[in-house]
Design an enzyme around this catalytic site. Sequence first.
Site, PDB file in Angstrom:
ATOM      1  N   GLY A   1      -5.231  -0.738  -0.221  1.00 46.63           N
ATOM      2  CA  GLY A   1      -6.559  -0.793  -0.839  1.00 46.63           C
ATOM      3  C   GLY A   1      -7.460  -1.767  -0.107  1.00 46.63           C
TER       4      GLY A   1
ATOM      5  N   THR B   1      -3.242   3.058   4.325  1.00 49.45           N
ATOM      6  CA  THR B   1      -2.186   2.059   4.520  1.00 49.45           C
ATOM      7  C   THR B   1      -0.883   2.544   3.900  1.00 49.45           C
ATOM      8  OG1 THR B   1      -3.778   0.236   4.369  1.00 49.45           O
ATOM      9  CG2 THR B   1      -1.479  -0.358   4.089  1.00 49.45           C
TER      10      THR B   1
END
Length: 348
Positions: A252, A200
């Site tokens: 995460g 990400t």
Amino acid sequence: MSDSRREFMQIASSAGALAATSMLSHQAIAQQRPSKIVAISSGNGVPAVTKAVELIRTGADAIDAVIAGVNIVEDDPNDTSVGYGGLPNEDGVVELDAAVMHGPTHRAGSVASLRNIKNPSKVAKLVMDRSDHVLLVGNGALRFAKAHGFAEENLLTQRAREEWLRWKERLSTKDDWLPAHSPDDADVGVFAPYHRHTGTIHCSAIDSKGGLSCVTTTSGLAFKIPGRVGDSPIIGAGLYCDNEIGSAGSTGRGEANLLNCSSMFIVEQMGMGKTPEQACLAACERIVKHTKMRRLKKPDGKPDFNVSFYAIRKDGEFGSASIFSGPKFAIHDGNQAMLLDGKHLYKT
Ligand code: GLY
């Protein structure tokens, strides 16, 4: 005036005073500390913050700057956590999530489970600008993107396909399908989320007018169940900004962040006086406190996963923190781009 009416007026006037105090504290943050150009990103975002600040210096709005920044990483086949080249779902299909938020107009747009379009952040911006909605998913998001002229393309690179194939060949203990289990069960499948590939990119920035904006874009958890949506496209979880306070975002384990709406929490914590770093650490602590399922914990009781947060305050102060040490963050402080260590709750 009747007693009950007088009582009502008193309550209303104290509520008004409270609201005014809270507004004043936000305005105080905005007024007492003049804004400066700053962009923050996850550790893979040095090119993103560099591009964002370059554009802001030419007068760009922060939202266009952060999107142009993360587009570099979305287009990069070597970043297997974002856009083109991202690792696919368990069927071998790349599904992307992204969201943008514009502080000055307090609007947002997002897309989830979008296939075949390599810049979901651009589509998210169009959802914000050219629809009355905030979130479009799956086929609807794809049709919306195509209506706006986006071309479909195969996002699965050779490298990502081979990695997916290796995972599939060892599938028996590494998928996301769980049998019925209780909160105390430790050995449910082989979870090991900490060792699963998550990536990400998040980017938040302040432009030369003091406008705050942010974007988060991802291919999500590698080999996820098709249709799985993480925190990245969810406003308040994967990103959030309040133009009077600050901006925040995450990378995460999305599931943990979805259950804690951490980006909005971080911005609100900054509004109540915490520094960006303190607010990010508070979000980490809240996730640890709320992680109750035994299968998600290490033998010592700590979470068996990591989540990282990135935040900037209206005045340009910035910070980042993760549950476990290791993740770095990218920052451009208006002078130069740097890769710095974020704070953490626990040493890895
Ligand atoms: N934080 C990205 C994801 O879990 O999809």
